[in-house]
Design a protein around this motif. Sequence first.
Motif, short mmCIF file in Angstrom:
data_model
loop_
_atom_site.label_atom_id
_atom_site.label_comp_id
_atom_site.label_asym_id
_atom_site.label_seq_id
_atom_site.Cartn_x
_atom_site.Cartn_y
_atom_site.Cartn_z
N LEU A 1 12.25 -24.16 22.92
CA LEU A 1 13.60 -24.22 23.49
C LEU A 1 13.55 -24.16 25.01
O LEU A 1 14.26 -24.91 25.69
CB LEU A 1 14.45 -23.08 22.93
CG LEU A 1 14.86 -23.21 21.46
CD1 LEU A 1 15.50 -21.91 20.98
CD2 LEU A 1 15.78 -24.40 21.24
N ALA A 2 12.73 -23.27 25.55
CA ALA A 2 12.61 -23.17 27.01
C ALA A 2 12.08 -24.47 27.60
O ALA A 2 12.56 -24.93 28.65
CB ALA A 2 11.70 -22.00 27.39
N ASP A 3 11.13 -25.10 26.93
CA ASP A 3 10.54 -26.34 27.42
C ASP A 3 11.54 -27.50 27.44
O ASP A 3 11.37 -28.45 28.20
CB ASP A 3 9.33 -26.74 26.59
CG ASP A 3 8.11 -25.87 26.87
OD1 ASP A 3 8.12 -25.15 27.90
OD2 ASP A 3 7.16 -25.91 26.07
N LEU B 1 22.22 -27.21 22.31
CA LEU B 1 20.96 -27.47 23.01
C LEU B 1 20.89 -26.67 24.31
O LEU B 1 19.87 -26.03 24.61
CB LEU B 1 20.84 -28.96 23.29
CG LEU B 1 19.52 -29.49 23.79
CD1 LEU B 1 18.37 -29.09 22.88
CD2 LEU B 1 19.59 -31.00 23.91
N ASN B 2 21.98 -26.66 25.06
CA ASN B 2 22.00 -25.89 26.31
C ASN B 2 21.91 -24.39 26.04
O ASN B 2 21.22 -23.67 26.76
CB ASN B 2 23.24 -26.24 27.14
CG ASN B 2 23.01 -27.46 27.98
OD1 ASN B 2 22.24 -27.43 28.92
ND2 ASN B 2 23.65 -28.55 27.61
N PHE B 3 22.60 -23.92 25.01
CA PHE B 3 22.49 -22.52 24.65
C PHE B 3 21.05 -22.19 24.23
O PHE B 3 20.51 -21.15 24.61
CB PHE B 3 23.46 -22.18 23.51
CG PHE B 3 23.34 -20.75 23.05
CD1 PHE B 3 23.89 -19.72 23.79
CD2 PHE B 3 22.64 -20.43 21.89
CE1 PHE B 3 23.76 -18.39 23.39
CE2 PHE B 3 22.50 -19.12 21.48
CZ PHE B 3 23.06 -18.09 22.22
N GLY B 4 20.44 -23.07 23.47
CA GLY B 4 19.06 -22.86 23.03
C GLY B 4 18.08 -22.78 24.19
O GLY B 4 17.17 -21.94 24.18
N VAL B 5 18.25 -23.64 25.18
CA VAL B 5 17.37 -23.59 26.36
C VAL B 5 17.51 -22.23 27.04
O VAL B 5 16.52 -21.58 27.35
CB VAL B 5 17.69 -24.73 27.35
CG1 VAL B 5 16.98 -24.52 28.68
CG2 VAL B 5 17.29 -26.08 26.75
N GLY B 6 18.74 -21.79 27.26
CA GLY B 6 18.96 -20.49 27.90
C GLY B 6 18.38 -19.35 27.09
O GLY B 6 17.73 -18.45 27.63
N LEU C 1 14.56 -19.34 27.38
CA LEU C 1 14.10 -18.85 28.69
C LEU C 1 14.16 -17.33 28.77
O LEU C 1 13.24 -16.69 29.29
CB LEU C 1 14.93 -19.48 29.81
CG LEU C 1 14.70 -20.96 30.06
CD1 LEU C 1 15.80 -21.53 30.94
CD2 LEU C 1 13.32 -21.19 30.68
N VAL C 2 15.25 -16.76 28.25
CA VAL C 2 15.39 -15.30 28.29
C VAL C 2 14.46 -14.66 27.26
O VAL C 2 13.79 -13.67 27.55
CB VAL C 2 16.86 -14.88 28.08
CG1 VAL C 2 16.98 -13.36 27.99
CG2 VAL C 2 17.73 -15.43 29.21
N ARG C 3 14.39 -15.22 26.07
CA ARG C 3 13.55 -14.66 25.00
C ARG C 3 12.08 -14.61 25.41
O ARG C 3 11.37 -13.66 25.12
CB ARG C 3 13.72 -15.49 23.73
CG ARG C 3 12.72 -15.25 22.62
CD ARG C 3 12.79 -13.83 22.09
NE ARG C 3 11.84 -13.62 21.03
CZ ARG C 3 10.55 -13.28 21.21
NH1 ARG C 3 10.05 -13.14 22.43
NH2 ARG C 3 9.76 -13.10 20.18
#
Length: 192
Positions: A31-33, A141-146, A149-151
């Motif tokens: 997700l971060a990638d 998708l945007n929520f997943g990226v965020g 990154l935090v996780r």
Amino acid sequence: MIADGPLRDADERLGPWITGSRLPDGAAELLADLGSVAVAAPLLAAAIAYAAWRGHRAGTYRWWLAPVTAAMAMAVVPVLVIPLKELIGRTGPPGMDGTGYYPSGHTATAMVAYGGATLLLLPYLRGSYARRELVIACALLNFGVGLGLVRRGYHWPLDVVASWCLFGMVLQVMVVVVARHGRRADEEPQPK
């Protein structure tokens, strides 16, 4: 105020709750990638090319405006993020060295790439179901990226929220520019 203070306190309370979640490391990393330029920018480039091709083929007045505006929105990401990171100088979560974590560049990239692609593709989708599903997919998708990154501990939660807010406004500017200047000549409001 942003680097320390009440916002930092909120991050220090919320951050460990997210980093300690049950989301597997591999899924969080994936997700971060998805917020990296190498992944997100080609998707936006494909949407730009498609929208330009469809608009030109259909003879749409100012067919180039939406694709150019989307490309400019992506170009704005480093123009805004890098100076803000330098100006604010916020340190990262535990285990991350240095400063420059606020706002999140990966979140900004994802927001503009996936949001811009969504805005470019919406006019070409038929039916409210397809349009609604594309918007929902973009938001998830945007929520997943965020979340990723935090996780993974790459950013504090408010680094991500700041990018959502700032680049949500950039996307709104894209919408306004296209809506205001992309009209056909016969659609222009007449002076009174």
